[in-house]
Motif scaffolding. Structure first.
Motif, PDB file in Angstrom:
ATOM      1  N   ALA A 207      80.344 -72.925  -7.616  1.00 30.08           N
ATOM      2  CA  ALA A 207      80.292 -74.351  -7.938  1.00 30.08           C
ATOM      3  C   ALA A 207      79.488 -74.590  -9.205  1.00 30.08           C
ATOM      4  CB  ALA A 207      79.684 -75.129  -6.773  1.00 30.08           C
ATOM      5  N   GLU A 208      78.438 -73.812  -9.408  1.00 32.55           N
ATOM      6  CA  GLU A 208      77.662 -73.944 -10.642  1.00 32.55           C
ATOM      7  C   GLU A 208      78.520 -73.610 -11.855  1.00 32.55           C
ATOM      8  OE1 GLU A 208      73.564 -72.181 -12.704  1.00 32.55           O
ATOM      9  OE2 GLU A 208      74.569 -71.101 -11.077  1.00 32.55           O
ATOM     10  N   GLY A 209      79.312 -72.551 -11.775  1.00 28.16           N
ATOM     11  CA  GLY A 209      80.199 -72.199 -12.871  1.00 28.16           C
ATOM     12  C   GLY A 209      81.234 -73.278 -13.143  1.00 28.16           C
ATOM     13  N   PHE A 502      83.654 -87.544  -9.147  1.00 22.95           N
ATOM     14  CA  PHE A 502      84.161 -87.726  -7.789  1.00 22.95           C
ATOM     15  C   PHE A 502      83.869 -86.536  -6.869  1.00 22.95           C
ATOM     16  CE2 PHE A 502      86.911 -90.248 -10.604  1.00 22.95           C
ATOM     17  CZ  PHE A 502      86.726 -91.500 -10.058  1.00 22.95           C
ATOM     18  N   ALA A 503      84.187 -85.318  -7.312  1.00 23.37           N
ATOM     19  CA  ALA A 503      84.133 -84.169  -6.400  1.00 23.37           C
ATOM     20  C   ALA A 503      82.710 -83.645  -6.175  1.00 23.37           C
ATOM     21  CB  ALA A 503      85.036 -83.051  -6.925  1.00 23.37           C
ATOM     22  N   LEU A 504      82.028 -83.258  -7.257  1.00 26.62           N
ATOM     23  CA  LEU A 504      80.724 -82.613  -7.082  1.00 26.62           C
ATOM     24  C   LEU A 504      79.685 -83.516  -6.416  1.00 26.62           C
ATOM     25  CD1 LEU A 504      80.343 -80.465 -10.331  1.00 26.62           C
ATOM     26  CD2 LEU A 504      80.966 -79.737  -8.025  1.00 26.62           C
ATOM     27  N   GLN A 509      76.564 -84.271  -1.564  1.00 26.98           N
ATOM     28  CA  GLN A 509      76.051 -85.169  -0.526  1.00 26.98           C
ATOM     29  C   GLN A 509      76.478 -84.716   0.864  1.00 26.98           C
ATOM     30  OE1 GLN A 509      73.864 -87.234  -0.428  1.00 26.98           O
ATOM     31  NE2 GLN A 509      74.258 -89.041   0.835  1.00 26.98           N
ATOM     32  N   VAL A 510      77.710 -84.271   0.994  1.00 26.50           N
ATOM     33  CA  VAL A 510      78.180 -83.782   2.298  1.00 26.50           C
ATOM     34  C   VAL A 510      77.360 -82.569   2.732  1.00 26.50           C
ATOM     35  CG1 VAL A 510      80.109 -82.640   3.467  1.00 26.50           C
ATOM     36  CG2 VAL A 510      80.514 -84.696   2.120  1.00 26.50           C
TER      37      VAL A 510
END
Length: 546
Positions: A207-209, A502-504, A509-510
């Motif tokens: 996710a960082e990439g 929108f996604a990250l 948060q989830v």
């Protein structure tokens, strides 16, 4: 064993201070009571402790005594106790001497305590007030989208445009605030812990990439848009000064409609063509821009260009004045024009633009971390987004309503609708040219840093020049073959907005709720819906007819 000393309640109320740092001075070996006096007072308090609660309680006497000594120990270890039933007691214990005179209240301890109190009261100069924070967010969000907002309103239709601006503003505000909340709970305590770092902490290195890659896309799109704007402003500014003394033609209008091949609604005005084999807006001028800009990209220290940040606020203010002056001169023209628009049909054009127009998510944590009152971050961020929304509505909506020609004539750069010799337009182009030339090295620097993070090479001078050359080459090609900044902005906004807006934030948060055990089905559906909105916004861009 040496006994602890205490002041009476009256003395205590006179000697209390508001700062907890002052307690250090009061723990020095000095007191007004002797050991014996205090022990006698303690025995007297113990005898008076036999309250009705102890007499009628089912607890045994040992329990009452234990409760008493626990209470006394807590009072002795806490200089101030907030409970109204507790008597605040200052504690002063020494194991080095039985001499308890005021002479052992050392001057060094007094000075050290005073210094700590003063340092606590001094505001951190690195922090900024709420007002400065609000305008920092407002100024950072404002950009080239101002020039394209009226075009986006024309493509979507005025009623749909107003609704879209409000919805996108609310969504972007909420997801930006979510990032602040997640950072507060899971950040490393540093202002440099931005979205990629949070992704690594909560979602993993993949996710960082992804966060770095899509930051790269945003910056690449910004570089291309800025290059096209520099080309445009340079072309018309040079033509203005060259033609200032030589041109004797009288222009009976200051408005143009380049899309309709010289047809300005009911007026037929030829659009002047200043291109030559050596001076073309979409041929040679983008290359000339490289001659000016490329040396600036290779500066070792780009902080010099940050001194011109105030030009951003000045440019936005001038554009607002420009639109208001022109609109007042035109008057309201929305009802007199034929319905040649397609309301709602191309609404995705505006939604894609707005995803980039409200984009600040990759640096929002750093900006808000400088706020002196962290508890007001939510309020200040909301006010800033409201200001941005009103600015976009003012520039886009008012220009659209008052534009006197066919609404389909509105360009994705509203300055292209004005004749080159219009004084206010010429001033706007000169001001924006200088601003964009000074901002471009900073944007290119951020792009280069993101690229170096993803490349398996060590940062060196050769790599810097190679990356800069690649950036310039891509920008020249785009300025020559795809000079439509509205199209670039909407695609860049839709792609990067899906991930960063929108996604990250939703996934972070989830994951945060899951770790805290607060994730529910309703919340999961809410954040999935936010991601779905971003995906729909991206897909719709491919169904737009240019």
């Amino acid at each position: 064993m040496q006994c602890t000393r205490s002041r009476s309640a009256d003395d205590l109320s006179q000697g209390s201070t508001e700062s907890s740092d002052s307690y250090a001075a009061l723990t020095s070996p000095s007191s007004d009571y002797s050991d014996c006096e205090f022990c006698e007072e303690r025995k007297r308090k113990y005898n008076s402790l036999r309250s009705p609660q102890c007499k009628t309680s089912y607890l045994n006497p040992v329990s009452c005594i234990t409760r008493y000594y626990n209470t006394m120990d807590r009072r002795e270890t806490e200089p101030l106790v907030t409970s109204p039933s507790a008597v605040p007691v200052y504690m002063s214990v020494t194991s080095e001497s039985d001499s308890l005179g005021p002479g052992e209240f050392s001057s060094s301890e007094i000075l050290a305590t005073h210094k700590r109190i003063e340092n606590q009261r001094k505001p951190d100069r690195r922090k900024q007030s709420s007002l400065v924070t609000i305008f920092s967010v407002w100024n950072t969000i404002m950009g080239s989208s101002l020039l394209t907002m009226a075009w986006g309103v024309e493509r979507a239709g005025l009623p749909v445009a107003l609704v879209l601006v409000a919805i996108m503003s609310a969504l972007c505000l909420y997801t930006a605030y979510v990032l602040l909340r997640v950072h507060k709970r899971h950040g490393t305590g540093s202002a440099t812990c931005e979205v990629p770092a949070l992704c690594r902490i909560l979602l993993g290195q993949t996710a960082e990439g992804i966060a770095h890659v899509f930051s790269l896309i945003v910056l690449f799109g910004a570089n291309i848009v800025y290059w096209i704007l520099i080309t445009n402003f340079l072309y018309f500014t040079v033509n203005y000064f060259v033609d200032l003394t030589s041109n004797t033609t009288d222009y009976n209008t200051t408005l143009l409609c380049p899309k309709h091949d010289g047809v300005n609604g009911s007026l037929i005005i030829p659009v002047p063509n200043y291109d030559t084999p050596y001076w073309g807006l979409h041929s040679t001028v983008p290359v000339y821009v490289a001659v000016i800009v490329f040396p600036l990209l290779n500066f070792k220290n780009v902080s010099f260009f940050t001194k011109f940040n105030s030009l951003g606020t000045l440019s936005v203010a001038y554009l607002l004045i420009f639109v208001l002056v022109k609109s007042i001169a035109w008057g309201v023209n929305i009802e007199t024009q034929p319905t040649d628009a397609h309301p709602g049909q191309d609404a995705a054009v505006l939604s894609g633009m707005l995803a980039l127009s409200f984009y600040i998510h990759n640096i929002i944590i750093t900006i808000m971390s400088n706020n002196d009152r962290q508890e007001n971050n939510g309020r200040d961020l909301t006010i800033a987004f409201i200001l941005v929304t009103l600015t976009y509505i003012l520039v886009g909506g008012v220009f659209y309503i008052c534009f006197p020609l066919a609404k389909s004539c509105i360009e994705d750069n509203i300055l292209n609708n004005f004749e080159m010799h219009d004084i206010m337009t010429a001033v706007a182009r000169i001001l924006l040219l200088f601003q964009v030339v000074t901002v471009y090295p900073l944007v290119a620097y951020m792009l280069r840093c993101e690229a170096i993070l993803l490349l398996p090479f060590q940062d060196n001078r050769c790599l810097t020049i190679s990356i800069n050359t690649g950036i310039v080459a891509v920008c020249i090609v785009a300025a020559c073959f795809c000079p439509n900044i509205g199209t670039i902005i909407r695609y860049t906004g839709a792609v990067s907005g899906l991930v960063h807006i929108f996604a990250l934030p939703s996934l972070l948060q989830v994951r945060s709720l899951q770790l805290r055990g607060e994730l529910s089905l309703t919340k999961a559906i809410l954040y999935c819906s936010i991601v779905l909105c971003g995906a729909i916004n991206l897909v719709m861009q491919f169904f737009i007819k240019e």
